[in-house]
Design a protein around this motif. Structure first.
Motif, PDB file in Angstrom:
ATOM      1  N   ALA A 159      -8.428  -1.230   1.306  1.00  0.00           N
ATOM      2  CA  ALA A 159      -8.781   0.100   0.788  1.00  0.00           C
ATOM      3  C   ALA A 159      -8.039   0.680  -0.339  1.00  0.00           C
ATOM      4  CB  ALA A 159      -8.714   1.153   1.931  1.00  0.00           C
ATOM      5  N   VAL A 160      -6.934   0.466  -0.155  1.00  0.00           N
ATOM      6  CA  VAL A 160      -5.803   0.782  -1.498  1.00  0.00           C
ATOM      7  C   VAL A 160      -6.080   0.234  -2.735  1.00  0.00           C
ATOM      8  CG1 VAL A 160      -3.318   0.992  -2.188  1.00  0.00           C
ATOM      9  CG2 VAL A 160      -4.134   1.458   0.030  1.00  0.00           C
ATOM     10  N   GLN A 213      -7.287  -4.235   6.400  1.00  0.00           N
ATOM     11  CA  GLN A 213      -8.103  -3.154   6.288  1.00  0.00           C
ATOM     12  C   GLN A 213      -7.320  -2.256   5.108  1.00  0.00           C
ATOM     13  OE1 GLN A 213      -7.938  -2.008  10.478  1.00  0.00           O
ATOM     14  NE2 GLN A 213     -10.385  -2.339  10.427  1.00  0.00           N
ATOM     15  N   VAL A 214      -6.243  -2.044   5.531  1.00  0.00           N
ATOM     16  CA  VAL A 214      -5.466  -0.905   4.530  1.00  0.00           C
ATOM     17  C   VAL A 214      -5.304  -1.442   3.065  1.00  0.00           C
ATOM     18  CG1 VAL A 214      -3.232   0.087   4.158  1.00  0.00           C
ATOM     19  CG2 VAL A 214      -4.145   0.138   6.694  1.00  0.00           C
ATOM     20  N   TRP A 215      -5.055  -2.658   3.152  1.00  0.00           N
ATOM     21  CA  TRP A 215      -4.975  -3.034   1.775  1.00  0.00           C
ATOM     22  C   TRP A 215      -6.150  -3.045   0.870  1.00  0.00           C
ATOM     23  CZ3 TRP A 215      -0.568  -1.229   0.268  1.00  0.00           C
ATOM     24  CH2 TRP A 215       0.385  -1.296   1.069  1.00  0.00           C
ATOM     25  N   ILE A 271     -10.920   3.701   5.294  1.00  0.00           N
ATOM     26  CA  ILE A 271     -10.366   2.150   5.607  1.00  0.00           C
ATOM     27  C   ILE A 271     -11.460   1.662   6.702  1.00  0.00           C
ATOM     28  CG2 ILE A 271      -8.363   1.132   6.798  1.00  0.00           C
ATOM     29  CD1 ILE A 271      -6.621   3.323   5.735  1.00  0.00           C
ATOM     30  N   HIS A 282       3.127  -0.712   4.147  1.00  0.00           N
ATOM     31  CA  HIS A 282       2.606  -0.552   5.414  1.00  0.00           C
ATOM     32  C   HIS A 282       3.713  -1.014   6.516  1.00  0.00           C
ATOM     33  CE1 HIS A 282      -0.115  -2.247   8.998  1.00  0.00           C
ATOM     34  NE2 HIS A 282      -0.772  -1.324   8.354  1.00  0.00           N
ATOM     35  N   LEU A 295      -8.693   8.562   2.648  1.00  0.00           N
ATOM     36  CA  LEU A 295      -9.015   7.280   2.139  1.00  0.00           C
ATOM     37  C   LEU A 295      -9.801   6.364   3.141  1.00  0.00           C
ATOM     38  CD1 LEU A 295      -8.398   4.850  -0.080  1.00  0.00           C
ATOM     39  CD2 LEU A 295      -6.437   4.310   1.613  1.00  0.00           C
ATOM     40  N   ASN A 302       1.104   0.946  12.536  1.00  0.00           N
ATOM     41  CA  ASN A 302       0.092   0.626  11.366  1.00  0.00           C
ATOM     42  C   ASN A 302       0.084   1.623  10.464  1.00  0.00           C
ATOM     43  OD1 ASN A 302      -1.100  -1.836  11.995  1.00  0.00           O
ATOM     44  ND2 ASN A 302      -2.382  -1.431  13.336  1.00  0.00           N
ATOM     45  N   LEU A 348       0.383   3.885   7.162  1.00  0.00           N
ATOM     46  CA  LEU A 348       0.496   3.760   5.708  1.00  0.00           C
ATOM     47  C   LEU A 348       1.401   4.922   4.949  1.00  0.00           C
ATOM     48  CD1 LEU A 348      -0.691   2.305   2.975  1.00  0.00           C
ATOM     49  CD2 LEU A 348      -2.521   3.799   3.344  1.00  0.00           C
ATOM     50  N   ALA A 362      -3.270   3.991  10.575  1.00  0.00           N
ATOM     51  CA  ALA A 362      -4.074   3.941   9.395  1.00  0.00           C
ATOM     52  C   ALA A 362      -5.114   2.659   9.538  1.00  0.00           C
ATOM     53  CB  ALA A 362      -3.517   3.663   8.069  1.00  0.00           C
ATOM     54  N   GLY A 363      -4.670   1.462  10.437  1.00  0.00           N
ATOM     55  CA  GLY A 363      -5.513   0.402  10.517  1.00  0.00           C
ATOM     56  C   GLY A 363      -4.636  -0.957  10.066  1.00  0.00           C
TER      57      GLY A 363
END
Length: 252
Positions: free
Chosen positions: A160-161, A156-158, A251, A213, A249, A220, A222, A151-152
């Motif tokens: 986006a979330v 980056q992931v958090w 990201i 994560h 989503l 990586n 999610l 996912a990244g």
């Protein structure tokens, strides 16, 4: 060559020993706070079964003392790896209970990364257990799982979330969070877990929403692992809606 390990966690919860026992030693109870789906055959010598995303692990119950102690152990694999899990329950004054969890066994070659991931994961799941027995006593939840590998990185992931929930800046427990998911009722709740960069959680009156994560060393990924307590929820539709949301989503 396998590496022996032991991991211990302890948590005090505002619930009695019988309530904690039902949460850790029955399939519906475990499904209400832990990942995947679980089945437990009561009694020493009984079998347990854990299933998630096509992975299945079975084990044998090695200790069964209702309200006090529950343990099970998997069979060793071809490389000698296995897992053993023990819960010790101790009642305290004023209706509180201390739960001690001991996970042990033999890990494979990448044992250091796996050990670290297990420790962080248990922090999230035990906090979710505490939220379950505190806010949803006498109810059982339906687990929801979804995955997005690669996912990244965590930042980056958090971003986006958190952004999807209308959150900006540093995420803190107690913040209001809202998310609209196509095909499902709007989610309107409060951040109750802010263990970034590893996990994040939102509690509503009828659900515990959990995001995890895996870390850069573990792909990586999610992972979504929710627990829905609404009586009118449709498990198949809910699973599909979350997988679609996770896949779409953005990201950066």
């Amino acid at each position: 060559m396998g590496h022996k390990f032991e991991l211990t966690k302890e948590i005090e919860m505002a619930a009695g020993p019988e309530q904690i026992w039902d949460a850790i030693a029955t399939g519906p109870g475990i499904d209400s706070w832990f990942m995947g789906r679980s089945e437990v055959e009561p009694g020493e010598g009984g079998r347990t079964r854990f299933a998630m995303a096509g992975y299945v692990e079975e084990s044998t119950v090695t200790a069964w003392e209702p309200g006090k102690r529950f343990a099970h152990r998997s069979e060793p694999g071809p490389d000698g790896t296995f897992m053993a899990l023990e819960y010790l329950i101790e009642g305290r004054d004023q209706g509180a209970t201390v739960l001690r969890m001991v996970q042990s066994g033999v890990l494979g070659d990448d044992w250091e990364t796996e050990y670290e991931a297990m420790g962080l994961g248990w922090d999230m799941y035990l906090a979710t257990l505490a939220a379950y027995v505190t806010h949803f006593p006498g109810r059982t939840g339906t687990p929801v799982s979804a995955f997005r590998p690669g996912a990244g990185d965590p930042d980056q992931v958090w971003a986006a979330v958190a952004g999807a929930f209308g959150l900006t800046g540093a995420v803190t427990e107690g913040e209001r969070a809202r998310l609209e998911l196509p095909g499902l009722p709007p989610i309107d709740g409060v951040v109750d877990l802010a263990g970034l960069p590893t996990y994040f959680g939102v509690r509503t009156p009828d659900a515990l929403y959990r995001f995890l994560h895996s870390g850069t060393d573990r792909g990586n990924a999610l992972v979504v692992g929710h627990h829905i307590f609404a009586s009118d929820s449709d498990p198949a539709r809910t699973d599909q809606a979350w997988q679609e949301w996770l896949t779409r989503l953005p990201i950066a």
